[in-house]
Write a protein that holds these residues in place. Sequence first.
Motif, short mmCIF file in Angstrom:
data_model
loop_
_atom_site.label_atom_id
_atom_site.label_comp_id
_atom_site.label_asym_id
_atom_site.label_seq_id
_atom_site.Cartn_x
_atom_site.Cartn_y
_atom_site.Cartn_z
N GLU A 232 9.64 -3.77 5.87
CA GLU A 232 10.87 -4.47 5.79
C GLU A 232 11.02 -5.02 4.24
OE1 GLU A 232 12.28 -6.87 8.94
OE2 GLU A 232 11.79 -5.66 10.37
N LEU A 233 10.01 -6.09 3.95
CA LEU A 233 10.17 -6.37 2.63
C LEU A 233 10.35 -5.34 1.53
CD1 LEU A 233 7.33 -9.27 2.85
CD2 LEU A 233 9.79 -9.63 2.83
N ALA A 234 9.64 -4.33 1.68
CA ALA A 234 9.72 -3.21 0.56
C ALA A 234 11.30 -2.48 0.58
CB ALA A 234 8.76 -2.27 0.83
N GLU A 235 11.69 -2.32 1.72
CA GLU A 235 12.91 -1.65 1.88
C GLU A 235 14.01 -2.75 1.60
OE1 GLU A 235 13.46 -0.42 5.94
OE2 GLU A 235 11.97 1.49 5.70
N ARG A 236 14.04 -4.09 1.71
CA ARG A 236 15.17 -4.68 1.10
C ARG A 236 15.16 -5.15 -0.28
NH1 ARG A 236 14.63 -11.17 3.31
NH2 ARG A 236 12.81 -11.73 1.86
N ASN A 237 13.87 -4.39 -0.63
CA ASN A 237 14.01 -4.80 -2.47
C ASN A 237 14.20 -3.43 -3.07
OD1 ASN A 237 12.75 -7.65 -3.41
ND2 ASN A 237 12.08 -7.35 -1.32
N GLY A 238 14.66 -2.34 -2.15
CA GLY A 238 14.89 -1.19 -2.56
C GLY A 238 13.54 -0.36 -2.74
N GLY A 239 12.43 -0.67 -2.05
CA GLY A 239 11.37 0.30 -2.34
C GLY A 239 11.03 0.84 -1.00
N SER A 240 9.67 1.19 -0.90
CA SER A 240 8.92 1.99 0.31
C SER A 240 7.69 1.78 0.27
CB SER A 240 9.19 3.33 0.10
OG SER A 240 8.73 4.11 -0.99
N VAL A 241 6.99 1.90 1.39
CA VAL A 241 5.56 1.94 1.68
C VAL A 241 5.14 2.92 2.68
CG1 VAL A 241 5.74 0.24 4.04
CG2 VAL A 241 3.54 0.42 2.31
N THR A 242 3.93 3.77 2.32
CA THR A 242 3.30 4.76 2.99
C THR A 242 1.90 4.25 3.08
OG1 THR A 242 2.90 5.94 0.94
CG2 THR A 242 4.94 6.33 2.23
N ILE A 243 1.19 4.88 4.06
CA ILE A 243 -0.30 4.89 4.34
C ILE A 243 -0.70 6.24 4.53
CG2 ILE A 243 -0.33 2.48 4.83
CD1 ILE A 243 -0.36 3.09 7.60
N GLU A 244 -1.97 6.47 4.13
CA GLU A 244 -2.58 7.77 4.44
C GLU A 244 -4.14 7.39 4.66
OE1 GLU A 244 -3.10 9.37 -0.11
OE2 GLU A 244 -2.10 10.45 1.41
N SER A 245 -4.69 8.39 5.70
CA SER A 245 -6.12 8.20 5.64
C SER A 245 -6.96 9.50 5.53
CB SER A 245 -6.44 7.91 7.33
OG SER A 245 -7.65 7.76 7.69
N ARG B 182 -9.54 12.48 4.62
CA ARG B 182 -10.57 13.10 5.57
C ARG B 182 -11.85 12.34 5.42
NH1 ARG B 182 -9.40 19.71 5.36
NH2 ARG B 182 -7.35 19.50 6.36
N HIS B 183 -12.30 11.89 4.37
CA HIS B 183 -13.74 11.61 4.17
C HIS B 183 -13.60 9.79 4.60
CE1 HIS B 183 -11.55 10.70 0.44
NE2 HIS B 183 -11.83 9.60 0.44
N GLY B 184 -12.54 9.34 4.98
CA GLY B 184 -12.53 7.98 5.39
C GLY B 184 -11.99 7.05 4.67
N GLY B 185 -11.71 5.91 5.19
CA GLY B 185 -10.97 4.78 4.46
C GLY B 185 -9.21 5.04 4.73
N LEU B 186 -8.80 4.25 4.02
CA LEU B 186 -7.20 4.16 3.83
C LEU B 186 -6.78 3.92 2.57
CD1 LEU B 186 -5.45 4.25 6.71
CD2 LEU B 186 -5.18 1.88 6.27
N ARG B 187 -5.65 4.72 2.47
CA ARG B 187 -4.93 4.44 1.13
C ARG B 187 -3.43 3.80 1.28
NH1 ARG B 187 -5.58 8.82 -0.96
NH2 ARG B 187 -7.62 8.39 -1.95
N SER B 188 -3.09 2.73 0.70
CA SER B 188 -1.64 2.20 1.13
C SER B 188 -1.19 2.22 -0.40
CB SER B 188 -1.57 0.86 1.67
OG SER B 188 -2.44 0.83 2.86
N ARG B 189 0.35 2.83 -0.22
CA ARG B 189 1.39 2.69 -1.42
C ARG B 189 2.24 2.31 -1.30
NH1 ARG B 189 0.54 7.19 -5.06
NH2 ARG B 189 2.73 7.46 -5.00
N LEU B 190 2.58 0.90 -2.02
CA LEU B 190 3.77 0.20 -2.27
C LEU B 190 4.52 0.36 -3.47
CD1 LEU B 190 5.28 -2.21 -0.62
CD2 LEU B 190 3.98 -3.62 -2.16
#
Length: 566
Positions: A532-545, A547-555
Amino acid sequence: MTPDERPPRSRPDRTPIWLWILGPVGILALALIGVSFSVPGIELAVWWPAAGFAAWFALRAAPRHRWIAVLAIFIVTTTANALPGRDLLLCAAYGLANALEAAVIVTLLARRTRLFARRAHLITRAGRGFVLDTANNALYFVLAAALGCVASAVVIGAAGAVFSTGFTPLTGLFVAASHCAAVLLIAPFALLPPPLATRIHAIEVTAQTLLLVGMIVITFSPLTNLPGAFLIFGLFTWAVLRFPIRIVYPQALATAVAVLVLTVLGQGAFADRSSTPLETAAVTVIFMTSLAVFSVLLTSARYETLANATAALELTRVQAAAERERAAALSERLELERQRQDFVATTSHELRTPITSILGYSELLQESEFPPPERDWVEVIHRNAARLGDLVEDLLSLGHGDAEPAALTPVELAAADLASDVVSTHDPLAMTRQVDLGHRIASDAVFVADRSDAVRALGNLVSNAVKFTPQGGTVLVEAERDGGFVVFTVTDTGPGMSPATLARAFDRFYRAPDAETQNTPGTGLGLAIVRELAERNGGSVTIESPRHGGLRSRLVFRAATPPVVR
């Protein structure tokens, strides 16, 4: 499209008892009456109503009983022909001709019904199979009746040749036309489609009926000698275009019978203008057949048009009702959402004051000298008050997630040191969990956002990464410009997320099963707030996991031109 249907009066797999009584008795009676429909001077009957009634009887029977109805037609018509004292074999041939006629009609219509059911993958509409509800069905019925009557005439002609009754090809043609007129006028009563909801004005029906009777009287009575038979079709056009099938068919049958009786009595246009009795009979049969074909084809075509219009109107009505319900549901949902946001915002604001007081006084108590037990108590008070304060801030963010930020300004990472602030804030938690927390920021990265919103969104991503990364793992925060955007990336070496968890990661109050089983603290609001914070500032957020493990978030935020240094 199909019109509104009414259930059949009887089950489609059963033939009512009354039909087994009425059918044979009616065929026998009409066969005896048919002899009287002959023009003086010829032995052939101008009209053979038993043929039409026999077809009606076979079509009204249940599909699995129709062969019994055909057998009954053979027995009854054979008996009717034997009553005047004819040869039994000749009578059996005539009975066979009538039975064959009904069998051909029933078989062809049943084949049409099966073909339609296979193509449309649905059960026929009237429960009895074939109905006269379309122009194509009406045309098919007329052709089936013609083929059945021709087959009957061929058998009758062959029997006449064998038994030397004096029948000629012209006689056979006349017999076929006579039977065809009877079938087309009587059999349609067994193929009526479901009634449509149409308005009928009694005054209009009465006026049209009186005009029709008057036209018959003028044209086919000794009162006048005017050639107005063709005007009857004009009045029937009125009926076809305005009245239901259940009014048009009886009018057609009554008109045909009235014209036939008057002609047999030597009255009217046909009797006066024909040079021979056979010509009179032929003209009468042609008139009756034309009237029947006209009524069947045009009424079925009009029914199809009305049925399609009724179905389209009903579909439009249903769609309009669905749209109204959807609009009402949406309005109610928006109102509930507004009430929820107001409640969350009001409650959170009311909680801020006591929480601030608790935090302030607990900090003062921490600066005082207390023995170990009391100091531990103060630490617990301060820590839980801080957690409660974070929860209130989360609720406030959700309560105003759809509002525009106060101001969107260029934020330069190197000058604002945004990432460093976020990392330093979460260093204590990372040290406690023995997680290596680092950052790598591009010095020329400048983006447009509300700085407090950006700090809170990035902070939630870092907090999640630190919480779910096991001891000895790493969390890396990066920021760089990518075309017209500035991208923050938070990468951890934790267990990652399953596809099912990823699909619901941004749902409010959703917590992954691993978080529940491992007692990881949280409310399930972090990622929802980030979005919600990203969208009201005209941005976006995505996450992906990966295969080798871990998590990557992109703001992602929109990039801005770096300020010019002079």
